[in-house]
Design a protein around this motif. Structure first.
Motif, PDB file in Angstrom:
ATOM      1  N   GLU A 186      35.326 -10.297  14.671  1.00 20.17           N
ATOM      2  CA  GLU A 186      35.678  -8.877  14.746  1.00 20.17           C
ATOM      3  C   GLU A 186      36.544  -8.552  15.957  1.00 20.17           C
ATOM      4  OE1 GLU A 186      32.451  -6.068  14.673  1.00 20.17           O
ATOM      5  OE2 GLU A 186      33.719  -4.632  13.618  1.00 20.17           O
ATOM      6  N   GLU A 187      36.264  -9.211  17.080  1.00 21.94           N
ATOM      7  CA  GLU A 187      37.046  -8.863  18.272  1.00 21.94           C
ATOM      8  C   GLU A 187      38.514  -9.304  18.152  1.00 21.94           C
ATOM      9  OE1 GLU A 187      36.523 -11.109  21.991  1.00 21.94           O
ATOM     10  OE2 GLU A 187      34.876 -12.152  20.994  1.00 21.94           O
ATOM     11  N   TYR A 188      38.802 -10.104  17.151  1.00 19.86           N
ATOM     12  CA  TYR A 188      40.192 -10.544  16.939  1.00 19.86           C
ATOM     13  C   TYR A 188      40.851  -9.791  15.786  1.00 19.86           C
ATOM     14  CZ  TYR A 188      38.174 -14.269  19.704  1.00 19.86           C
ATOM     15  OH  TYR A 188      37.521 -14.959  20.679  1.00 19.86           O
ATOM     16  N   GLU A 189      40.213  -8.734  15.325  1.00 16.27           N
ATOM     17  CA  GLU A 189      40.710  -8.060  14.116  1.00 16.27           C
ATOM     18  C   GLU A 189      42.117  -7.486  14.304  1.00 16.27           C
ATOM     19  OE1 GLU A 189      38.221  -4.912  12.585  1.00 16.27           O
ATOM     20  OE2 GLU A 189      39.303  -4.893  10.680  1.00 16.27           O
ATOM     21  N   GLN A 190      42.974  -7.739  13.313  1.00 15.34           N
ATOM     22  CA  GLN A 190      44.334  -7.190  13.290  1.00 15.34           C
ATOM     23  C   GLN A 190      44.287  -5.775  12.692  1.00 15.34           C
ATOM     24  OE1 GLN A 190      47.551  -8.977  13.959  1.00 15.34           O
ATOM     25  NE2 GLN A 190      46.081 -10.121  15.191  1.00 15.34           N
ATOM     26  N   PRO A 191      45.252  -4.932  13.050  1.00  9.77           N
ATOM     27  CA  PRO A 191      45.224  -3.538  12.559  1.00  9.77           C
ATOM     28  C   PRO A 191      45.720  -3.448  11.111  1.00  9.77           C
ATOM     29  CG  PRO A 191      47.137  -3.865  13.947  1.00  9.77           C
ATOM     30  CD  PRO A 191      46.397  -5.181  13.940  1.00  9.77           C
ATOM     31  N   LEU A 192      44.941  -3.972  10.196  1.00 16.88           N
ATOM     32  CA  LEU A 192      45.373  -4.039   8.798  1.00 16.88           C
ATOM     33  C   LEU A 192      44.420  -3.284   7.872  1.00 16.88           C
ATOM     34  CD1 LEU A 192      46.515  -7.760   8.855  1.00 16.88           C
ATOM     35  CD2 LEU A 192      47.970  -5.741   8.854  1.00 16.88           C
ATOM     36  N   ALA A 193      43.755  -2.279   8.434  1.00 19.84           N
ATOM     37  CA  ALA A 193      42.888  -1.416   7.629  1.00 19.84           C
ATOM     38  C   ALA A 193      43.293   0.035   7.878  1.00 19.84           C
ATOM     39  CB  ALA A 193      41.432  -1.645   7.999  1.00 19.84           C
ATOM     40  N   PRO A 194      44.507   0.424   7.451  1.00 19.39           N
ATOM     41  CA  PRO A 194      45.002   1.777   7.764  1.00 19.39           C
ATOM     42  C   PRO A 194      44.090   2.872   7.232  1.00 19.39           C
ATOM     43  CG  PRO A 194      46.761   0.416   6.845  1.00 19.39           C
ATOM     44  CD  PRO A 194      45.504  -0.371   6.700  1.00 19.39           C
ATOM     45  N   ALA A 195      43.416   2.649   6.123  1.00 21.40           N
ATOM     46  CA  ALA A 195      42.569   3.704   5.552  1.00 21.40           C
ATOM     47  C   ALA A 195      41.363   3.964   6.457  1.00 21.40           C
ATOM     48  CB  ALA A 195      42.115   3.296   4.151  1.00 21.40           C
ATOM     49  N   ARG A 196      40.698   2.894   6.888  1.00 21.28           N
ATOM     50  CA  ARG A 196      39.561   3.079   7.790  1.00 21.28           C
ATOM     51  C   ARG A 196      40.019   3.741   9.087  1.00 21.28           C
ATOM     52  NH1 ARG A 196      37.872  -2.041  10.882  1.00 21.28           N
ATOM     53  NH2 ARG A 196      39.980  -1.543  11.580  1.00 21.28           N
ATOM     54  N   HIS A 236      47.231 -15.283  23.572  1.00 26.17           N
ATOM     55  CA  HIS A 236      46.284 -16.229  22.970  1.00 26.17           C
ATOM     56  C   HIS A 236      44.899 -15.601  22.817  1.00 26.17           C
ATOM     57  CE1 HIS A 236      43.756 -19.847  22.558  1.00 26.17           C
ATOM     58  NE2 HIS A 236      44.808 -20.298  21.889  1.00 26.17           N
ATOM     59  N   ARG A 237      44.598 -14.616  23.664  1.00 24.47           N
ATOM     60  CA  ARG A 237      43.286 -13.970  23.576  1.00 24.47           C
ATOM     61  C   ARG A 237      43.094 -13.203  22.268  1.00 24.47           C
ATOM     62  NH1 ARG A 237      43.192 -10.878  29.348  1.00 24.47           N
ATOM     63  NH2 ARG A 237      43.551 -12.678  30.717  1.00 24.47           N
ATOM     64  N   THR A 238      44.187 -12.942  21.556  1.00 27.32           N
ATOM     65  CA  THR A 238      44.050 -12.214  20.288  1.00 27.32           C
ATOM     66  C   THR A 238      43.824 -13.164  19.113  1.00 27.32           C
ATOM     67  OG1 THR A 238      46.423 -12.223  19.772  1.00 27.32           O
ATOM     68  CG2 THR A 238      45.614 -10.400  21.125  1.00 27.32           C
ATOM     69  N   TYR A 239      43.845 -14.470  19.370  1.00 24.04           N
ATOM     70  CA  TYR A 239      43.684 -15.437  18.281  1.00 24.04           C
ATOM     71  C   TYR A 239      42.235 -15.909  18.222  1.00 24.04           C
ATOM     72  CZ  TYR A 239      48.687 -15.686  19.313  1.00 24.04           C
ATOM     73  OH  TYR A 239      49.995 -15.372  19.585  1.00 24.04           O
ATOM     74  N   ALA A 240      41.695 -15.967  17.014  1.00 27.31           N
ATOM     75  CA  ALA A 240      40.313 -16.431  16.855  1.00 27.31           C
ATOM     76  C   ALA A 240      40.247 -17.939  17.092  1.00 27.31           C
ATOM     77  CB  ALA A 240      39.818 -16.097  15.463  1.00 27.31           C
ATOM     78  N   PRO A 241      39.204 -18.400  17.790  1.00 22.26           N
ATOM     79  CA  PRO A 241      39.059 -19.825  18.031  1.00 22.26           C
ATOM     80  C   PRO A 241      38.947 -20.594  16.710  1.00 22.26           C
ATOM     81  CG  PRO A 241      37.435 -18.557  19.296  1.00 22.26           C
ATOM     82  CD  PRO A 241      38.102 -17.608  18.354  1.00 22.26           C
ATOM     83  N   ALA A 242      39.439 -21.807  16.713  1.00 15.22           N
ATOM     84  CA  ALA A 242      39.367 -22.634  15.508  1.00 15.22           C
ATOM     85  C   ALA A 242      37.919 -22.987  15.213  1.00 15.22           C
ATOM     86  CB  ALA A 242      40.181 -23.902  15.717  1.00 15.22           C
ATOM     87  N   SER A 243      37.549 -22.950  13.942  1.00 16.43           N
ATOM     88  CA  SER A 243      36.243 -23.451  13.548  1.00 16.43           C
ATOM     89  C   SER A 243      36.391 -24.046  12.152  1.00 16.43           C
ATOM     90  CB  SER A 243      35.199 -22.327  13.524  1.00 16.43           C
ATOM     91  OG  SER A 243      35.400 -21.502  12.396  1.00 16.43           O
ATOM     92  N   GLU A 293      43.860 -19.426  16.057  1.00 20.31           N
ATOM     93  CA  GLU A 293      44.649 -20.140  17.070  1.00 20.31           C
ATOM     94  C   GLU A 293      45.249 -21.420  16.485  1.00 20.31           C
ATOM     95  OE1 GLU A 293      42.295 -21.350  20.408  1.00 20.31           O
ATOM     96  OE2 GLU A 293      41.017 -22.662  19.226  1.00 20.31           O
ATOM     97  N   GLU A 294      44.787 -21.823  15.312  1.00 19.09           N
ATOM     98  CA  GLU A 294      45.371 -22.998  14.664  1.00 19.09           C
ATOM     99  C   GLU A 294      46.709 -22.635  14.049  1.00 19.09           C
ATOM    100  OE1 GLU A 294      42.868 -26.129  12.590  1.00 19.09           O
ATOM    101  OE2 GLU A 294      41.765 -24.292  12.185  1.00 19.09           O
ATOM    102  N   LYS A 295      47.780 -22.909  14.750  1.00 20.79           N
ATOM    103  CA  LYS A 295      49.147 -22.623  14.325  1.00 20.79           C
ATOM    104  C   LYS A 295      49.344 -21.160  13.920  1.00 20.79           C
ATOM    105  CE  LYS A 295      52.003 -25.489  12.470  1.00 20.79           C
ATOM    106  NZ  LYS A 295      52.648 -26.216  11.371  1.00 20.79           N
ATOM    107  N   LEU A 296      48.502 -20.290  14.448  1.00 19.27           N
ATOM    108  CA  LEU A 296      48.581 -18.849  14.193  1.00 19.27           C
ATOM    109  C   LEU A 296      48.506 -18.525  12.695  1.00 19.27           C
ATOM    110  CD1 LEU A 296      51.183 -17.673  16.853  1.00 19.27           C
ATOM    111  CD2 LEU A 296      48.822 -18.409  17.119  1.00 19.27           C
ATOM    112  N   GLU A 297      47.703 -19.274  11.985  1.00 11.87           N
ATOM    113  CA  GLU A 297      47.553 -19.033  10.552  1.00 11.87           C
ATOM    114  C   GLU A 297      46.822 -17.698  10.324  1.00 11.87           C
ATOM    115  OE1 GLU A 297      46.774 -21.891   6.915  1.00 11.87           O
ATOM    116  OE2 GLU A 297      44.890 -21.558   7.971  1.00 11.87           O
ATOM    117  N   PRO A 298      47.386 -16.791   9.496  1.00 11.74           N
ATOM    118  CA  PRO A 298      46.689 -15.535   9.182  1.00 11.74           C
ATOM    119  C   PRO A 298      45.510 -15.818   8.254  1.00 11.74           C
ATOM    120  CG  PRO A 298      49.016 -15.452   8.546  1.00 11.74           C
ATOM    121  CD  PRO A 298      48.691 -16.875   8.830  1.00 11.74           C
TER     122      PRO A 298
END
Lengths: 562, 210
Positions: free
Chosen positions: A442-452, B187-194, A426-431
């Motif tokens: 884990e609950e925020y995981e992006q779909p970037l593991a096509p093999a799995r 925003h729910r898809t973004y991980a909280p800052a830590s 959430e910090e400036k949407l940094e990947p």
């Protein structure tokens, strides 16, 4: 779309090309986006002007650089700032920079400049609009900047050794393009000839940024040194590139744009196959190759890195180059299918780094044969793609096995095979990339593991009859739509999938970054960690006022400078 | 203020994922919103209203049930994204008389999927609900009648497209309220800052004076 290969030697197998270790060893070539741009601008006689340079004695102000092509003009608008040292960060989370930029579509009015001066310096926190094509920023190399200003102000030239050691006065830390923060969508511009090849607007922005940086350092030296100040010698200025500091954002890009990435790789593979299929090489072509090879060796010798992985790769590349010189001295490239023989030998003897160095170099004498492929590097297909629900379950499974056969045998429950998860902060949407078992991500995981994901879909398909339509499977399992789409796209895009595990404990994201950056035409890859890399762009390129058809292409291989 | 089509697409994808849809469905929602926006229809507003309605409930129950002649969802109201995906997936089996559905949220969101069907089958398709008629050949959209939050029934059938003038735009004109609502879902898809994530996740230091 490229037609199926008609060459005698086929394109290389995706299972070979799309391994991460090889993608992380790619080198720039004739089809790199920077070289495509400089060739075009020289051929079409583009004109360059600097209508505004309004920078004060503290180095704060604005400047405009306009590039005029046959049909349209584009202007780089630069804002120079006075940045306190403690704020100088290349990360996405930074909030201030030494300089900020936008590429404007046309020639900006005073009102445009005023509007942009309120927004561009804020970067992600500002807004641009349809008249802007990119948004970017750059930070100084503190030591080289100080050295060059000090030297010029004292009436001397800067030390060439120091220039080569760093390579650039400023490095960009993000160049946002298509549609970002309100900018024009690429799709609305892609019918313009000059923007048809991917990333041409961004490459133009960086080309002009390099000129601005040269002018700004001279300006600062003039302020300091007054009349005694030296003018930076053009030969020294040319050695300066623009750096780029790149984090994880580029890795998702190549996974999220499978057709586009396929097109880049496939075009290069087609070019390699065409050259390998030539039955003979003429004396002139061999001489051209040898000349470029000698020059490439000079560049490699100047390539520095402090990262252990890259240091080792560079040592290997040096050994490979030595072996290559021996081979050429012995074989003279005089036999039948000389380039194919060279590639076959390279596959047997050289590292991936060396093999890809050779693969890029053999294209050099053959502009007429390969340069036209540049028009196949864009993607107009993916956005209108529809899942074919009539495909049978059996055909889908076979397609997944083709791309990910190796992944089906992997135990995806084992920690080392899924140790990492890609997420967006959430910090400036940094990947970012994290440890799945140690961090709450884990609950925020992006779909970037096509093999799995492919292995999971393949397992789920086992319960369905081979002859039934995929549509029925998807009605029950919408969670596999993502994988089915990718599998079907790969029918026309054989190089769309990375044939490696992108979430293993061993993954090196810098391999993905380098793959993308090599197509930009970047050189001197210098990883700062397993997920961060610095590179150099346009080092040794002519400046706009120097650009001619003679120097527009091979600048990336400078003649011995010492 | 206007938004680029890439912005609206990217936000729609994250917002749809934010309420729990799988990534593949979220991608298709994003493409649908983009398709509508490019035809000057505020797809993002329709999406945010639909997502707000279904938020917190399992998505599977809003999917068309297999084997029903009239498409319906076990939850009572169909999701236009899941119904749309099925419409497009079953394109080769599209019956001549068309398809009838029971109640559906925001049927306008199904129209881009009908467009994919029309492109695939080479024939214009009409999506009809209440007083509204949407006809598309896959590219051009002719839309008449009001938007509705819920339709009691939807009819999807082959049609003739008489309006040949395409209304196209490069910008989305979603209002600030809807935009903010989508951002909140995304925003729910973004991980909280830590601190740990900040230090190690990007693989670079925080200061770059070299």
């Amino acid at each position: 779309m490229i037609e199926p290969t008609l060459t005698q030697v086929a394109r290389r197998d995706p299972a070979v090309v799309m391994r991460l270790k090889r993608l992380g060893s790619l080198h720039q070539c004739r089809l790199s986006f920077m070289r495509i741009l400089t060739r075009r601008m020289a051929e079409q006689n583009w004109e360059f002007t600097r209508p505004v340079f309004d920078i004060d004695d503290l180095g704060v102000g604005r400047a405009v650089y306009t590039a005029k092509g046959p049909e349209r003009s584009y202007s780089l608008i630069a804002f120079a700032h006075d940045l306190p040292a403690d704020q100088r960060s290349d990360r996405v989370i930074a909030e201030a920079w030494d300089a900020t930029f936008t590429l404007f579509d046309g020639i900006p009015s005073e009102a445009d400049l005023d509007r942009l001066s309120q927004n561009v310096p804020l970067q992600e926190a500002g807004r641009v609009q349809e008249t802007e094509l990119s948004l970017s920023r750059a930070n100084r190399s503190v030591r080289l900047w100080a050295h060059v200003v000090d030297a010029l102000a004292a009436g001397k030239q800067p030390d060439p050794g120091m220039i080569d050691q760093v390579g650039y006065l400023m490095r960009t830390t993000a160049v946002y393009g298509s549609g970002k923060f309100g900018a024009a969508d690429r799709e609305t511009l892609a019918d313009r000839d000059e923007l048809q090849v991917p990333f041409q607007a961004e490459m133009l922005s960086v080309f002009l940024t390099r000129t601005f940086v040269r002018d700004l350092v001279q300006h600062m030296a003039n302020v300091r040194g007054g009349e005694a100040t030296a003018t930076l010698r053009p030969a020294l200025a040319r050695r300066l590139g623009i750096g780029n500091s790149t984090g994880l954002g580029m890795a998702p890009f190549i996974i999220n744009h499978p057709v586009l990435f396929n097109n880049w790789i496939m075009v290069r593979e087609e070019a390699i196959a065409r050259v390998r299929s030539l039955t003979q090489a003429s004396a002139k072509e061999i001489a051209h190759f040898k000349d470029v090879l000698d020059r490439a060796i000079v560049s490699v010798a100047k390539w520095r890195s402090e990262h252990p992985v890259q240091i080792k790769k560079l040592e290997t590349l040096q050994r490979d180059i030595f072996a290559l010189q021996q081979y050429i001295a012995d074989q003279e490239l005089s036999g039948d299918l000389p380039w194919d023989a060279l590639m076959v030998w390279a596959e047997d003897v050289l590292s991936e780094e060396g093999q890809e160095f050779v693969a890029s170099l053999i294209l050099e004498p053959y502009g007429a044969l390969v340069d036209g492929l540049a028009s196949c590097m864009a993607d107009h297909y993916e956005k209108s793609f529809r899942i074919d629900g009539a495909m049978t379950v059996g055909a889908l499974r076979a397609r997944i096995e083709q791309n990910f056969g190796w992944a089906l045998a992997v135990d995806w429950q084992r920690r080392e095979n899924c140790a990492r998860a890609w997420y967006v902060s959430e910090e400036k949407l940094e990947p970012r990339l994290g440890e799945r078992f140690d961090e709450p991500i884990e609950e925020y995981e992006q779909p970037l593991a096509p093999a799995r994901d492919a292995a999971m879909a393949h397992a789920a398909l086992k319960d369905w009859g081979r002859d039934g339509p995929v549509a029925e499977f998807l009605l029950k399992h919408p969670e596999h739509r993502h994988t089915v789409r990718r599998a079907q796209l790969s029918e026309i895009a054989p190089y769309s999938e990375i044939h490696d595990n992108t979430i293993s404990s061993e993954v090196l994201p810098i391999d993905m970054l380098r793959a993308k950056l090599s197509f930009f035409g970047a050189t001197r890859f210098d990883p700062r960690s397993d997920r961060w890399v610095r590179i150099c762009m346009y080092a040794n390129a002519p400046y706009p006022e120097e650009l001619t058809e003679q120097n527009a292409d091979l600048w990336v291989y400078p003649k011995d400078l010492s | 203020m206007s938004w680029s089509l890439n912005e609206v697409e990217s936000l729609a994808k994250r917002a749809t994922r934010g309420v729990g849809y799988p990534w593949g469905v979220a991608e298709e929602a994003a493409m649908a919103v983009r398709w509508l926006s490019a035809r000057d229809v505020d797809g993002a507003a329709a999406l945010v209203q639909m997502l707000t309605q279904v938020d917190g409930k399992a998505f599977g129950y809003r999917s068309p049930e297999a084997g029903c002649e009239i498409w319906r969802a076990s939850s009572g109201t169909l999701c236009p994204l899941l119904a749309g995906a099925a419409l497009s997936d079953f394109a080769s089996y599209f019956p001549e008389g068309g398809i009838e559905t029971e109640a559906m949220w925001q049927p306008i969101l199904m129209v881009p999927f009908a467009a994919a069907l029309a492109r695939n089958n080479g024939k214009p398709i009409a999506v009809l609900w209440g007083e509204t008629t949407a006809i598309t050949d896959g590219d051009v959209l002719s839309l008449q009648g009001p938007m509705e939050a819920v339709a009691e029934a939807v009819h999807i059938a082959p049609a003739a497209l008489e309006t040949a003038t395409a209304r196209k735009t490069n910008r989305a004109k979603t209002g600030p309220q809807d935009w903010v609502a989508l951002m909140q879902l995304a925003h729910r898809t973004y991980a909280p800052a830590s601190e740990e994530s900040r230090m190690s996740g990007a693989g670079a230091g925080l200061c770059d004076n070299d």
